[in-house]
Design a protein around this motif. Structure first.
Motif, PDB file in Angstrom:
ATOM      1  N   THR A  62     -22.793   1.974  68.241  1.00 25.64           N
ATOM      2  CA  THR A  62     -22.923   2.232  66.763  1.00 25.64           C
ATOM      3  C   THR A  62     -22.256   2.518  65.874  1.00 25.64           C
ATOM      4  O   THR A  62     -21.293   3.486  66.412  1.00 25.64           O
ATOM      5  CB  THR A  62     -24.485   2.771  66.681  1.00 25.64           C
ATOM      6  N   ARG A  63     -21.905   2.148  64.621  1.00 26.86           N
ATOM      7  CA  ARG A  63     -21.104   2.925  63.656  1.00 26.86           C
ATOM      8  C   ARG A  63     -21.709   4.151  63.034  1.00 26.86           C
ATOM      9  O   ARG A  63     -22.859   4.313  62.848  1.00 26.86           O
ATOM     10  CB  ARG A  63     -21.100   1.949  62.314  1.00 26.86           C
ATOM     11  N   ALA A  64     -20.584   5.181  63.202  1.00 25.85           N
ATOM     12  CA  ALA A  64     -20.994   6.745  62.859  1.00 25.85           C
ATOM     13  C   ALA A  64     -20.205   7.155  61.738  1.00 25.85           C
ATOM     14  O   ALA A  64     -19.045   6.602  61.573  1.00 25.85           O
ATOM     15  CB  ALA A  64     -20.911   7.365  63.933  1.00 25.85           C
ATOM     16  N   SER A  65     -20.823   8.189  61.006  1.00 28.77           N
ATOM     17  CA  SER A  65     -20.006   8.747  60.250  1.00 28.77           C
ATOM     18  C   SER A  65     -19.026   9.738  60.976  1.00 28.77           C
ATOM     19  O   SER A  65     -18.926  10.035  62.149  1.00 28.77           O
ATOM     20  CB  SER A  65     -20.843   9.661  59.374  1.00 28.77           C
ATOM     21  N   ALA A  66     -17.973  10.277  59.990  1.00 27.41           N
ATOM     22  CA  ALA A  66     -16.892  11.079  60.601  1.00 27.41           C
ATOM     23  C   ALA A  66     -17.387  12.506  61.332  1.00 27.41           C
ATOM     24  O   ALA A  66     -17.032  12.922  62.183  1.00 27.41           O
ATOM     25  CB  ALA A  66     -15.703  11.489  59.638  1.00 27.41           C
ATOM     26  N   LYS A  67     -18.587  13.000  60.551  1.00 32.52           N
ATOM     27  CA  LYS A  67     -19.219  13.965  61.052  1.00 32.52           C
ATOM     28  C   LYS A  67     -19.922  13.653  62.386  1.00 32.52           C
ATOM     29  O   LYS A  67     -19.621  14.716  63.504  1.00 32.52           O
ATOM     30  CB  LYS A  67     -20.275  14.656  60.183  1.00 32.52           C
ATOM     31  N   THR A  68     -20.704  12.832  62.663  1.00 33.42           N
ATOM     32  CA  THR A  68     -21.072  12.318  63.830  1.00 33.42           C
ATOM     33  C   THR A  68     -20.216  12.283  65.055  1.00 33.42           C
ATOM     34  O   THR A  68     -20.505  12.519  66.200  1.00 33.42           O
ATOM     35  CB  THR A  68     -22.302  11.109  63.649  1.00 33.42           C
ATOM     36  N   ALA A  69     -19.061  11.689  64.674  1.00 37.64           N
ATOM     37  CA  ALA A  69     -17.962  11.260  65.652  1.00 37.64           C
ATOM     38  C   ALA A  69     -17.407  12.399  65.869  1.00 37.64           C
ATOM     39  O   ALA A  69     -16.487  12.637  66.835  1.00 37.64           O
ATOM     40  CB  ALA A  69     -17.133  10.084  64.942  1.00 37.64           C
ATOM     41  N   LYS A  70     -17.614  13.598  65.242  1.00 40.66           N
ATOM     42  CA  LYS A  70     -16.923  14.963  65.589  1.00 40.66           C
ATOM     43  C   LYS A  70     -15.617  14.969  65.383  1.00 40.66           C
ATOM     44  O   LYS A  70     -14.742  15.597  66.131  1.00 40.66           O
ATOM     45  CB  LYS A  70     -17.336  15.297  67.060  1.00 40.66           C
TER      46      LYS A  70
END
Length: 302
Positions: free
Chosen positions: A56-64
């Motif tokens: 899934t595509r994620a935000s930078a924050k979710t991608a850590k």
């Protein structure tokens, strides 16, 4: 009459366009073109249930990731046209767009997003084929090299698609009881390879030029007082998208004495995958390994 309030970023962008080209008739003599660069498409894993794993595509924050380095190179001379270092705000989900002025031409947009840890240092991009991650600890990392042609138009946009992380992860989980005297678990990937304080990658692939030694130590959890039945992870960069590595696992006392050790030979690891080793550690039972695809897990039993 109500007053209209325009965002500062939009006003700045408008001024760039005006300064670059006053009219369509003067486009041919423009020196620089306004360009918008946006960063997106961190792909991560989600597990809706035990039988299905999707990306899934994620935000930078979710991608850590919290640091982003961007460097733009002329595709012919490889001279640096522009560079930017961004830090993710603690309350933000994604990195801000970058607005810049650049001459028309063909360029390499080289970007690296990573978690900087306590050092808070950005990646150092040397060329379209070399980037240095300036910390010893290996944390989530994404790289991208995007070729783009900037033409003599009023404005242009470049999207940086990071895709999957370039790191690979090993996770140890054993089920037998941990002896009371064991205080430290040490995991060493590629124990016979050289160790470095920083890591040099090809940003187009996220790969090293040669294998590196990675060693991580964990102290026994205070609350449960055992390593049994918990995930013990180690991140690493690879020199190939899929390669075999040796992994040495040492159980130590508080003074550093090795109380038990095992070496897993020729373990398969892949970029943006997790290799899991599960089983009984303090016995002669064999570890087992299993593979699940596309940014998912390779399970290993022992």
């Amino acid at each position: 009459m109500k007053k209209k309030i325009f965002p500062i970023a939009a006003i700045s962008w408008l001024m760039l366009c005006i300064s670059a080209c006053q009219s369509s008739e003067s486009i041919s003599v423009c020196e620089k073109i306004p360009v918008e660069v946006n960063f997106s498409s961190f792909d991560i894993k989600v597990n809706p249930d035990d039988n299905q794993t999707n990306a899934t595509r994620a935000s930078a924050k979710t991608a850590k990731v919290n640091r982003l380095s961007l460097k733009i190179f002329d595709s012919e001379t490889e001279e640096i046209a522009l560079e930017k270092n961004l830090e993710l705000d603690s309350t933000a989900q994604d990195f801000e767009k970058v607005f810049l002025l650049i001459y028309p031409g063909d360029y390499y947009f080289v970007a690296v997003a990573h978690k900087s840890g306590s050092s808070n240092l950005p990646a150092e991009i040397t060329s379209p084929t070399e980037v240095t991650i300036p910390i010893k600890a290996i944390l989530p990392t994404y790289t991208s090299v995007q070729q783009a042609q900037i033409t003599e138009s009023a404005s242009s946009s470049v999207s940086i698609d990071f895709g999957y992380r370039v790191t690979s992860t090993f996770v140890l989980k054993y089920t037998d009881p941990t002896p009371d005297e064991v205080e430290v678990c040490e995991i060493i990937i590629n124990p016979l390879s050289p160790s470095f304080e920083s890591h040099i990658l090809d940003p187009s692939t996220g790969l090293l030029s040669e294998k590196e030694k990675v060693a991580v130590k964990y102290t026994k959890p205070i609350i449960d007082g055992t390593f049994t039945n918990i995930d013990i992870p180690v991140n690493t960069y690879l020199s190939m998208a899929e390669e075999t590595v040796d992994i040495q696992i040492n159980m130590k006392s508080a003074d550093g004495t090795i109380l038990a050790t095992r070496t897993l030979s020729s373990v398969t690891m892949k970029q943006h995958h997790t290799t899991r080793a599960t089983g009984r550690f303090f016995s002669d039972a064999a570890f087992t390994f299993a593979d699940e695809t596309a940014n998912q897990d390779i399970s290993v039993s022992f």
